[in-house]
Design an enzyme around this catalytic site. Structure first.
Site, PDB file in Angstrom:
ATOM      1  N   HIS A  49       0.804  -1.218   0.000  1.00  0.00           N
ATOM      2  CA  HIS A  49       0.000   0.000   0.000  1.00  0.00           C
ATOM      3  C   HIS A  49       0.837   1.268   0.000  1.00  0.00           C
ATOM      4  O   HIS A  49       0.286   2.365  -0.143  1.00  0.00           O
ATOM      5  CB  HIS A  49      -0.976  -0.003   1.185  1.00  0.00           C
ATOM      6  CG  HIS A  49      -2.215  -0.794   0.904  1.00  0.00           C
ATOM      7  ND1 HIS A  49      -3.407  -0.203   0.542  1.00  0.00           N
ATOM      8  CD2 HIS A  49      -2.430  -2.121   0.884  1.00  0.00           C
ATOM      9  CE1 HIS A  49      -4.309  -1.146   0.342  1.00  0.00           C
ATOM     10  NE2 HIS A  49      -3.747  -2.317   0.533  1.00  0.00           N
ATOM     11  N   ASP A  88      -2.842   1.748  -4.240  1.00  0.00           N
ATOM     12  CA  ASP A  88      -4.060   1.957  -3.469  1.00  0.00           C
ATOM     13  C   ASP A  88      -4.999   0.772  -3.637  1.00  0.00           C
ATOM     14  O   ASP A  88      -5.039   0.136  -4.695  1.00  0.00           O
ATOM     15  CB  ASP A  88      -4.790   3.227  -3.932  1.00  0.00           C
ATOM     16  CG  ASP A  88      -4.017   4.492  -3.604  1.00  0.00           C
ATOM     17  OD1 ASP A  88      -3.225   4.456  -2.639  1.00  0.00           O
ATOM     18  OD2 ASP A  88      -4.214   5.501  -4.294  1.00  0.00           O
TER      19      ASP A  88
END
Length: 198
Positions: free
Chosen positions: A170, A174
């Site tokens: 991450h 996303d």
């Protein structure tokens, strides 16, 4: 799809390897990642030269394929997968798998992966959470293909289904992008003829 199957069946067994679903998954992945290059990348952590770290994206899909062997897990690399036909992929996957089983792969055949595919489907896994092979930023996990009853236009029908897992770093990717990428991949896997039109 019927025309594709007819062509596949017409090939001489001694000339071509058995065509499994794996080369089709890789073909779909290679096409999908053209539009999602952030998944075919590596993230290098902080260093004295790059205090904030840096991301490298790759145009070639050098796909690590996790394989369990008697000596443990090894990850041979299918180099430039986006350039290979499904038949060439099947041949190369068989060669790499045999090299992994017999511990005869060269170091260069086990390095340079830009992302990885791992599958517990053969062991019956239907939902998995693959662990990212750092410094790569994503790993893909097709699961067991199984029969399931589904509702279509008010009718219950039996269909073959497969869950497809993806884990992402991450810091680079996303969750929304991961979900969107999987939808693009899903569209190709559900309509495999499209793989040969793109």
């Amino acid at each position: 799809l019927e025309a594709f199957r007819a062509r596949a069946n017409s090939r001489k067994a001694e000339d071509k390897p058995k065509l499994t679903v794996l080369p089709l998954i890789i073909r779909a992945l290679a096409l999908t990642l053209r539009d999602w290059p952030q998944f075919n990348a590596r993230y290098m952590d902080n260093s004295s030269d790059y205090p904030g770290g840096y991301v490298s994206q790759f145009s070639d899909l050098n796909l690590g394929i996790a394989a369990q062997t008697d000596i443990g897990l090894v990850v041979p690399v299918l180099a430039k997968a986006q350039t290979l036909s499904v038949w060439d992929m099947a041949t190369e996957i068989n060669r790499l798998a045999e090299g992994a089983r017999t511990n005869k792969l060269k170091p260069e055949e086990m390095s340079g992966a830009t992302t990885t595919l791992t599958s517990l489907g053969p062991l019956g896994g239907i939902v998995t959470t693959p662990v990212i092979n750092r410094p790569e930023v994503a790993i893909f996990g097709p699961n067991k293909i199984r029969k399931k009853l589904v509702l279509e236009k008010g009718e219950v029908k039996e269909r073959k289904v497969m869950n497809f897992s993806v884990s992402c770093d991450h810091r680079v990717i996303d969750g929304y992008d991961a979900a969107s990428m999987v939808q693009d991949l899903k569209a190709l896997l559900e309509d495999p003829q499209m793989m040969f039109l793109l």
